[in-house]
Design an enzyme around this catalytic site. Structure first.
Site, PDB file in Angstrom:
ATOM      1  N   GLN A 126       0.593  -1.109  -0.045  1.00 16.58           N
ATOM      2  CA  GLN A 126      -0.235  -0.233   0.439  1.00 16.58           C
ATOM      3  C   GLN A 126       1.503   1.260  -0.074  1.00 16.58           C
ATOM      4  O   GLN A 126       1.777   1.159   1.458  1.00 16.58           O
ATOM      5  CB  GLN A 126      -1.093   0.004   1.391  1.00 16.58           C
ATOM      6  CG  GLN A 126      -1.680   1.522   1.146  1.00 16.58           C
ATOM      7  CD  GLN A 126      -3.018   0.892   2.370  1.00 16.58           C
ATOM      8  OE1 GLN A 126      -2.364   0.154   3.980  1.00 16.58           O
ATOM      9  NE2 GLN A 126      -4.016   1.929   2.000  1.00 16.58           N
ATOM     10  N   TYR A 128       0.999   4.951   0.272  1.00 19.25           N
ATOM     11  CA  TYR A 128      -0.062   5.407   0.548  1.00 19.25           C
ATOM     12  C   TYR A 128       0.975   6.583   1.720  1.00 19.25           C
ATOM     13  O   TYR A 128       0.893   8.018   0.787  1.00 19.25           O
ATOM     14  CB  TYR A 128      -1.535   5.412   1.946  1.00 19.25           C
ATOM     15  CG  TYR A 128      -2.294   5.224   1.423  1.00 19.25           C
ATOM     16  CD1 TYR A 128      -2.263   4.589   0.146  1.00 19.25           C
ATOM     17  CD2 TYR A 128      -3.181   5.055   1.807  1.00 19.25           C
ATOM     18  CE1 TYR A 128      -4.250   4.237  -0.407  1.00 19.25           C
ATOM     19  CE2 TYR A 128      -4.904   4.243   1.395  1.00 19.25           C
ATOM     20  CZ  TYR A 128      -4.908   4.192   0.198  1.00 19.25           C
ATOM     21  OH  TYR A 128      -6.832   3.532  -0.235  1.00 19.25           O
ATOM     22  N   SER A 161       4.116  -1.871   4.222  1.00 24.99           N
ATOM     23  CA  SER A 161       4.075  -2.944   4.084  1.00 24.99           C
ATOM     24  C   SER A 161       4.777  -4.341   3.342  1.00 24.99           C
ATOM     25  O   SER A 161       4.051  -3.576   2.725  1.00 24.99           O
ATOM     26  CB  SER A 161       3.722  -3.134   5.298  1.00 24.99           C
ATOM     27  OG  SER A 161       3.003  -2.436   7.131  1.00 24.99           O
ATOM     28  N   GLU A 244      -9.586  -2.392   4.919  1.00 22.34           N
ATOM     29  CA  GLU A 244      -8.337  -2.475   5.867  1.00 22.34           C
ATOM     30  C   GLU A 244      -9.411  -2.498   7.885  1.00 22.34           C
ATOM     31  O   GLU A 244      -8.512  -3.611   8.882  1.00 22.34           O
ATOM     32  CB  GLU A 244      -7.656  -1.379   6.252  1.00 22.34           C
ATOM     33  CG  GLU A 244      -6.851  -1.538   6.475  1.00 22.34           C
ATOM     34  CD  GLU A 244      -5.782  -0.239   6.489  1.00 22.34           C
ATOM     35  OE1 GLU A 244      -4.408  -0.543   6.859  1.00 22.34           O
ATOM     36  OE2 GLU A 244      -5.993   0.369   6.765  1.00 22.34           O
ATOM     37  N   GLU A 363      -4.397  10.205  17.643  1.00 24.46           N
ATOM     38  CA  GLU A 363      -4.329  11.801  17.037  1.00 24.46           C
ATOM     39  C   GLU A 363      -5.286  12.042  15.897  1.00 24.46           C
ATOM     40  O   GLU A 363      -6.070  12.620  15.543  1.00 24.46           O
ATOM     41  CB  GLU A 363      -3.179  12.521  17.010  1.00 24.46           C
ATOM     42  CG  GLU A 363      -2.132  12.238  18.443  1.00 24.46           C
ATOM     43  CD  GLU A 363      -1.008  11.249  18.260  1.00 24.46           C
ATOM     44  OE1 GLU A 363      -0.454  11.714  19.271  1.00 24.46           O
ATOM     45  OE2 GLU A 363      -1.140  10.723  17.630  1.00 24.46           O
TER      46      GLU A 363
END
Length: 382
Positions: A126, A128, A161, A244, A363
């Protein structure tokens, strides 16, 4: 017997019969912080599962899946975890990209990419997060330009990952010059085995490197390999994040329960149960785990609430493990050949810190809860 219980029994029996012989040695191997373990053997197991129709069970039948209901998928993931089966190597393609293509891809894209995902012949990662655009994903700066029938991609992704083992990456890139924030982004399918792509492992606190940096320098993606409308990839990217946080988390919680039970036993063996404060924290951890399970079964549980809850619970379990073990937790059991040989509790403590960061930091989850669920005024941004 209900269809769900019949399905659960079928899964359990198949695993009992097939997770034997050479595959029996894979039990409990892999997973967060341990993705480096017996990777080739786990890939062979994944392909064995595919050959018997046990990958992509939640996909519609017309796309190669079993069309399992949500309840059946929960049963599958729970039984898989209860059998101590090895961590899956194709989960990013199966649980993230596959459902995204089924929902938003073209028929040509589905024909090209879904079968090798289901067969565990092509692995995905992925693309991102970036330096400066991690939890604030809308700050993406990787750019792609359509030239001569292909997208030319320049930029950097990080915390990617399994990029070292993947053949493909779905990449969120800015394709509209001058665009800002959520506008002008596209969702591209990019092959990694090509000039212009460099994968650099990131060594973590655990000494392993399942996360990576990926650099794109004129890398190419076919013009047709954009999912959804070019420039409107934000909605597609958000759909992927929704997948996900799906039913596979129920299997994850079985793993959490196994870790918790092992910690209670470790506390009993080392005499830590004599400490009333540690006993109280263990009881609270058990109550928290039951609450996570109950929330995961509710269809109306908001993803930010679920992510925030399980990430903090797992991080706290790692800290509790260190306190249960006392001074022994500070020493690595290595030797001159491998001085940084961590035990399972030390690895849990170190790697569970990442739980509160990946897939949206704590957060960011709190901001989403405040603004989108509670309806509080939006945070002032520059």
């Amino acid at each position: 017997m209900s269809s769900v219980e019949e399905f659960r029994t079928e899964v359990r029996e198949w695993l009992r019969i097939h997770l034997t012989g050479g595959f029996a040695a894979l039990k409990g191997r892999g997973g967060p912080g341990r993705e480096h373990e017996v990777f080739a053997e786990r890939l062979a197991w994944e392909r064995h599962m595919a050959a018997h129709g046990w990958t992509c069970v939640g996909w519609p039948v017309e796309h190669g899946g079993r069309g399992a209901s949500t309840e059946q998928q929960i049963a599958f993931h729970e039984e898989y975890a209860l059998a101590d089966a090895p961590a899956r190597v194709g989960h990013i393609g199966e649980q993230l990209l596959g459902p995204t293509l089924i929902a938003h891809g073209t028929e040509e894209q589905r024909r090209r990419f879904l079968p090798p995902i289901r067969a565990a012949r092509e692995l995905w990662c992925q693309g991102y997060s970036e330096p400066g655009a991690g939890s604030d994903l809308a700050a993406v700066r990787t750019r792609a330009t359509l030239r001569g029938g292909a997208w030319s991609i320049d930029g950097q992704k990080t915390w990617t990952s399994l990029a070292r083992d993947a053949q493909w990456c779905f990449v969120l890139a800015r394709t509209t010059p001058g665009s800002r924030r959520h506008a002008g982004l596209s969702y591209l399918l990019v092959p990694l085995d090509q000039p212009g792509v460099e994968v650099r492992p990131i060594v973590q606190l655990t000494g392993t490197s399942e996360f990576n940096e990926v650099f794109f320098d004129g890398a190419r993606a076919d013009a047709a390999h954009v999912v959804g409308v070019p420039g409107e990839g934000w909605a597609v990217a958000m759909a992927t994040l929704g997948f996900e946080r799906g039913v596979s988390t129920l299997g994850q919680q079985v793993g959490f329960r196994r870790e918790f039970d092992a910690l209670v036993e470790a506390a009993r063996e080392c005499g830590a149960l004599a400490d009333p404060l540690l006993r109280d924290r263990l009881v609270r951890a058990r109550i928290g785990l039951d609450a996570l399970h109950a929330a995961a079964l509710r269809p109306d549980t908001a993803p930010p609430l679920a992510k925030l809850s399980w990430a903090r619970w797992h991080r706290d379990l790692g800290e509790l493990a260190m306190d249960v073990r006392g001074a022994a937790s500070l020493l690595a059991a290595g030797d001159a050949g491998d001085p940084y040989d961590l035990d399972d509790w030390q690895r849990l403590f170190l790697f569970s810190r990442a739980d509160t960061i990946y897939a949206g930091s704590d957060e960011i989850q709190r901001t989403l809860i405040a603004e989108r669920i509670l309806g509080l005024p939006k945070e002032v941004r520059a």
